[in-house]
Design a protein around this motif. Sequence first.
Motif, PDB file in Angstrom:
ATOM      1  N   LEU A   1      48.698  48.213  47.859  1.00 33.64           N
ATOM      2  CA  LEU A   1      47.715  49.273  48.071  1.00 33.64           C
ATOM      3  C   LEU A   1      47.463  49.471  49.563  1.00 33.64           C
ATOM      4  O   LEU A   1      47.339  50.592  50.051  1.00 33.64           O
ATOM      5  CB  LEU A   1      46.409  48.926  47.357  1.00 33.64           C
ATOM      6  CG  LEU A   1      45.335  50.009  47.418  1.00 33.64           C
ATOM      7  CD1 LEU A   1      45.773  51.238  46.663  1.00 33.64           C
ATOM      8  CD2 LEU A   1      44.014  49.499  46.854  1.00 33.64           C
TER       9      LEU A   1
ATOM     10  N   PHE B   1      41.522  49.580  41.027  1.00 34.80           N
ATOM     11  CA  PHE B   1      42.787  49.349  41.726  1.00 34.80           C
ATOM     12  C   PHE B   1      43.829  50.367  41.257  1.00 34.80           C
ATOM     13  O   PHE B   1      44.493  51.021  42.065  1.00 34.80           O
ATOM     14  CB  PHE B   1      43.258  47.916  41.453  1.00 34.80           C
ATOM     15  CG  PHE B   1      44.602  47.601  42.037  1.00 34.80           C
ATOM     16  CD1 PHE B   1      44.756  47.443  43.396  1.00 34.80           C
ATOM     17  CD2 PHE B   1      45.721  47.462  41.225  1.00 34.80           C
ATOM     18  CE1 PHE B   1      45.986  47.143  43.945  1.00 34.80           C
ATOM     19  CE2 PHE B   1      46.945  47.167  41.760  1.00 34.80           C
ATOM     20  CZ  PHE B   1      47.090  47.016  43.123  1.00 34.80           C
TER      21      PHE B   1
ATOM     22  N   LYS C   1      47.095  43.776  46.082  1.00 37.09           N
ATOM     23  CA  LYS C   1      46.349  44.544  47.066  1.00 37.09           C
ATOM     24  C   LYS C   1      47.222  44.900  48.269  1.00 37.09           C
ATOM     25  O   LYS C   1      47.035  45.936  48.893  1.00 37.09           O
ATOM     26  CB  LYS C   1      45.123  43.758  47.524  1.00 37.09           C
ATOM     27  CG  LYS C   1      43.997  44.655  47.951  1.00 37.09           C
ATOM     28  CD  LYS C   1      42.728  43.904  48.166  1.00 37.09           C
ATOM     29  CE  LYS C   1      42.647  43.393  49.586  1.00 37.09           C
ATOM     30  NZ  LYS C   1      41.364  42.762  49.861  1.00 37.09           N
TER      31      LYS C   1
ATOM     32  N   ALA D   1      37.665  45.859  38.162  1.00 33.07           N
ATOM     33  CA  ALA D   1      38.487  45.739  39.361  1.00 33.07           C
ATOM     34  C   ALA D   1      39.856  46.377  39.153  1.00 33.07           C
ATOM     35  O   ALA D   1      40.330  47.150  39.983  1.00 33.07           O
ATOM     36  CB  ALA D   1      38.630  44.277  39.741  1.00 33.07           C
ATOM     37  N   GLN D   2      40.457  46.051  38.027  1.00 34.66           N
ATOM     38  CA  GLN D   2      41.803  46.558  37.762  1.00 34.66           C
ATOM     39  C   GLN D   2      41.809  48.076  37.631  1.00 34.66           C
ATOM     40  O   GLN D   2      42.731  48.747  38.079  1.00 34.66           O
ATOM     41  CB  GLN D   2      42.372  45.914  36.486  1.00 34.66           C
ATOM     42  CG  GLN D   2      42.977  44.545  36.708  1.00 34.66           C
ATOM     43  CD  GLN D   2      41.951  43.503  37.096  1.00 34.66           C
ATOM     44  OE1 GLN D   2      40.757  43.653  36.833  1.00 34.66           O
ATOM     45  NE2 GLN D   2      42.403  42.433  37.721  1.00 34.66           N
TER      46      GLN D   2
ATOM     47  N   VAL E   1      41.956  41.584  44.357  1.00 40.44           N
ATOM     48  CA  VAL E   1      42.797  41.841  43.192  1.00 40.44           C
ATOM     49  C   VAL E   1      44.252  41.595  43.568  1.00 40.44           C
ATOM     50  O   VAL E   1      44.625  41.698  44.727  1.00 40.44           O
ATOM     51  CB  VAL E   1      42.661  43.298  42.681  1.00 40.44           C
ATOM     52  CG1 VAL E   1      41.465  43.439  41.785  1.00 40.44           C
ATOM     53  CG2 VAL E   1      42.615  44.271  43.821  1.00 40.44           C
TER      54      VAL E   1
ATOM     55  N   VAL F   1      38.261  49.087  47.347  1.00 36.80           N
ATOM     56  CA  VAL F   1      39.235  48.152  46.781  1.00 36.80           C
ATOM     57  C   VAL F   1      39.921  47.377  47.900  1.00 36.80           C
ATOM     58  O   VAL F   1      40.085  46.161  47.830  1.00 36.80           O
ATOM     59  CB  VAL F   1      40.275  48.892  45.909  1.00 36.80           C
ATOM     60  CG1 VAL F   1      41.314  47.914  45.388  1.00 36.80           C
ATOM     61  CG2 VAL F   1      39.586  49.598  44.755  1.00 36.80           C
ATOM     62  N   ILE F   2      40.290  48.092  48.974  1.00 31.74           N
ATOM     63  CA  ILE F   2      41.034  47.424  50.054  1.00 31.74           C
ATOM     64  C   ILE F   2      40.143  46.440  50.812  1.00 31.74           C
ATOM     65  O   ILE F   2      40.534  45.311  51.081  1.00 31.74           O
ATOM     66  CB  ILE F   2      41.624  48.472  51.024  1.00 31.74           C
ATOM     67  CG1 ILE F   2      42.747  49.229  50.324  1.00 31.74           C
ATOM     68  CG2 ILE F   2      42.143  47.799  52.287  1.00 31.74           C
ATOM     69  CD1 ILE F   2      43.419  50.281  51.182  1.00 31.74           C
TER      70      ILE F   2
ATOM     71  N   SER G   1      43.119  53.818  42.535  1.00 30.15           N
ATOM     72  CA  SER G   1      43.464  53.956  43.954  1.00 30.15           C
ATOM     73  C   SER G   1      44.954  54.137  44.134  1.00 30.15           C
ATOM     74  O   SER G   1      45.416  55.025  44.863  1.00 30.15           O
ATOM     75  CB  SER G   1      43.016  52.723  44.735  1.00 30.15           C
ATOM     76  OG  SER G   1      41.659  52.489  44.528  1.00 30.15           O
TER      77      SER G   1
END
Lengths: 357, 561, 366
Positions: free
Chosen positions: B396, B14, B393, B10-11, B390, B384-385, B17
Amino acid sequence: MAYIELRQVTKYFGDVTAVDHLNLTMEHGECLAMLGPSGCGKTTTLRMVAGFEDIDDGEIFVGERCLSSKRKNFYVPPEERNFGMVFQAFAVWPHLSVYENVAFPLRIRKLPREEVEKRTKEALKNTNLLDVASNRPDDLSGGGKQRVALARALAIRPDVMLLDEPLSSLDPHFREEMRFEIKDLQRRLGFSILYVTHDQSEAMALSDRILVMRAGVMQQTGTPLEVYGEPNSRFVFEFVGLSSFIEVAFAEGGMRIGDGVYPWPGGVLPASAIRAAGRGLLAVRPFEIEFRNVDGNKGVPGIVTRKVFLGETIDYRLQVGDKAEIRVQKTRRNPGPAVGDNIKLEFPRPHWYRVDG
Amino acid sequence: MGNTSRFGTAQFLFALSVGILVAVVAVPMLLIFFNAFWVNGHFNIADVIRVLRQGETYKALLNSLFLSSGVTVTGTLVGTFFAWLVTRTDLPFKRTMKLLFLVPFMLPAFIGALAWKMLLSPRAGYINRLFMDIFGFDGPIFDIYSYAGIILVETMYLFPFVFIQVSGALERMDPTLEESARISGADLFTITRKITIPLVLPSILSGALLIMLYSMAHFGTVAVLGAETGIYNIPTLIYEKIHQSAGSFDSIRTATVLATVLVIAAAFILWLQNRVLSQGRYQIIAGKSFRPSELKLRGWRVPMFVFCMFYIALTIVLPTATIFMVGGLKTYGLPFVSENMTWNNYKYILFEWDLTRDAIWNSVSLGLIAALVTMFAGVIISYVIVKMKVRGKGFLEFLGMLPFSVPGSVIALGVILAWSGKFGINLYNTVWIILVAYVARYMAFSLKANSAALEQVHDSLVEAARASGATMWQALKDIVIPLVRPGMMAAFFLIFLPALRELTVSVLLYGPTTRTIGVAIYTLNEDGETVYSAALAGIALVIIVTGEILIKRLVAGKNNG
Amino acid sequence: MADIHIAGVTKRYGEKNVLDTFSLEIRDGECFTLLGPSGCGKTVLLRLIAGFEPPDGGVIRIDGETVADPASGLHLPPDQRGLGMVFQDYAVWPHRDVYENVAYPLKLARTEPSVLRERTMRAIHLVGLEGLEKRLPSQLSGGQQQRVALARALVPEPRLLLLDEPLNNLDANLREEMRFEIKSLQKKLGVTILYITHDQEIALGISDRIAVMDEHGRLRQTGAPEEVYERPADDFIFRFLGVANLLPVRREGEALYVQGISAPWRGPVPDKAGDILTAGFRPSDVLLEHDNGDDSAGLPGVVCRASFLGAQMDYLIDIAGTLIRAALPAHECLNRNLLFVEGDACRVMLATAQWFEGEIANRGVL
């Protein structure tokens, strides 16, 4: 002459006959429900009365005024028919407040300002909406929106209300509440209702008379009690309530189920036309079947295959003969047999239909 | 999902992105703001105001505002009228008409401007000459080198923004909303006025704001039609500052200030649009679908039909034909008779002239690469969004909003500031700088298409896979990716086709060997090579329209299969 | 087949304790329903058992195996828990046809192709979808999609089947049919079922045992459907399980009185002490007679509304200011000449009643 009269009203959609030479009469102040499965032509009929669909044959009269006539090619446009109408999907205008929604038909008629206010308030009061008059409809629940639609239809004080499945978009809880509310309004204000629904309990609870439709053809009309108690066909029997059917062969002095021959249930002989076929369909309401002691000499033997406690009712399934399965319902207060029990069944109020429908 | 993973997946996604968006969008934007507000190492707002009050910049601001407002008003009226006509009346051949009204979307506005210049320039325009030479008019009947001319041409190509939104809303609208007004006693005209139009007002406004956003940042039409009489707007002035002033500090600063104004205006319009959509979106979609009652035009039916056909002939057929005809002339200005026509122009630019051949190759390869890169980056960022939980976010999401509010000329300027050696990488005058700019410019399209597709993939679909025994990666591979593939395809074509005809960004970034099709058409026209410019424009139109048709086929085929 | 053991499970969202030291035992092979109003935390509990979210405290064991124990950092991911699950929105994968949807769990388990084919087809048969293997979900009705989801959940022969309001989106007839079907499948396969719903009718009809939760995530009562319905632990459960009539009664010496009625109460005898009591009863508990002026025939009432519903007559009756609902089998009313119309006076007797201490307001009976 009746207040509302449909004569030989017909509608085709392409090759399909949506409504087939329908005749219908309604008295002033009556509530008539058109009941049938989806696609049976009930909504089309309502839309022809409202004026949204032209008719391909026949005539429609309301209060001695001809509204639609194929022969004369004459149609009063919907906006000049002076009906109140409520739609399934509410159709309240989200950009207008509750008050403005209800006042709209009055403003269109260019009534004086005081009259608009008086009648709008009256309609809002009748539907318990006074408190939310300045809200937007989207702030209200489904039941609230449908009330706005009802108030808007009532504002012009119509003689006839056309209701197109007005409760089917509501939560079951609101559905019952609104049903009673509509009935109550009709009683107080005295308008006639032409009501379209596919829900038999709604039709029974609301209407003075029910018209059952199937594939564009009227099947039966009568009071709820008549239609429920004396359905004239297997279709109507099945459509207006829970039903159990047993296919039987006719034998000397009674009916044959499996290996046994039993006397005519309820002492009622099937009509000779049905008996001539040699086989028939015994139709009964699950609630009207009686359990009898297996040792007694009355009734048809069966075995309980399923018993489900549903709260107010207990639902049984029984096997009768070698293949027939029927459903019996009892209120929870009558202690009944258990699964696996052998029992006898009596059918005090049998109906007979032909096996091929 | 992924609650046990304190480590990377996940990180990592993130960070990736954030990295992409920072490098491609945030850094260039920050450099613009920095250059605009930071003078000699100090924050200096007074100097920004000084720049804004200079005659030239002030005029550009006013012009941009005036032109875009004009286009918005006319485009909204035209778009709403035609949308109403094809959805709510008994106009003949409505389906075909609806498709025809969407054609202007395919055609690049600056090519249209080119055509109208050939038809209506005050002295040389064919229509004006026709009237002067044959009917003996004293002067031109219409001068396209004017504010009115620019507004009219932009309207022709931008009104579909409103047309699409409004016709969509009208088609989806629950017909019982109008029927209940009829049964209440209102006639069809009253219903249109009091019920229909107010209900689709949010769609009208939202389409109008899109027109405004697009027109304000639009370079081509103003550049083609305004140059002669000195009409300029913010994008054309930025172009002038960067190109003609040989990159002097002062002109770059003026450009950054203009770009800042553009970004603020765009952000404001988007904010407004968001408000219109979130507050005014009525739930008007529902119910059984009966065909809504059509307004019978009766006596107006044929005149309206003729009017529509005339409009389409005038705005689509005439300019397109003009481009092809002029492209086939031996010399610009000659009458269209067979002895003046030749195929040689087309042969020459397709097979012989390096400049145009390079331009076509550059556009196609840039478009393909930009579309691929942006599509994949967009999938990752959207995932991711939309789907991941996470920390950070929100940041982001903010970065993801940026590409939507950055007009093309701003991106180009920012890319120049970021990638001409300032950070040790100098991409200036290479195709790579254009590629970076394309990625930034089209990221918004990719994010939109991909997040829309991802939002359709309900969490329970993934959870059902997990409960069936799939690991997170298996669920991603077997369920998520196959389901978002149509969104990715859409993103690819949404980028590839516009990139083929891009002008605003490329015109600020091209070097001697890195012209794109748009740039080549534009510069040839500037250099007076009108005939070659038209021929190349004709070829571009063929490529674009063929591409659009192929894709429609492809997408339709997919949906049916 | 498995039993579930939930001990002291806590789940927080932000500041809010959705579940607070919640404990529950589900027996091997039973159909167990968690019934509660929306937002009561029942779905959260299901997600904890499935493994989509970890609990903040407590232990969850399935079939003796600990699957979640935050104290020791244990959290088995959902794909290793050996469950089948059916979701409220079906969650049938739209890009795979019926066969591919159902076969997927077996494919993941690397089942041998011939076995995979045979078991997939058996599951499709089991839910009555034979012949539709090649259809995409978009070509199926809601009920058929729900069957696909059910077959997909059953095909790996899970030890535990989790059902999250799977019948909510179906129409009434289909809902009833699917309810019977799930029940008979469970009998046939012997799988343990945990069913989550807010619909008391489904809960009563499908379960071997029911646990009723309140809006604060607390367990109020656990028992067989009949037990919970006929002997509710408190008035919350009584009201939650169906149309609830509540009639306050006052004790004066030996006798009981209903407010506004001078004759003493002759109904069922309270099993609770206290001077102020409330009698709770269902519409089917009400017996009606024509009013003959005889107080021994029951409480005097006036019919405010009479609706013929087919199998039943539904009456709204005013007893000295309290409105109650009565439901009588229509054929009995006909046979015994008990068809009342609005405004008729009648006598009301109760067959049975639940007794609650204190006065409980009669809300929303209509």
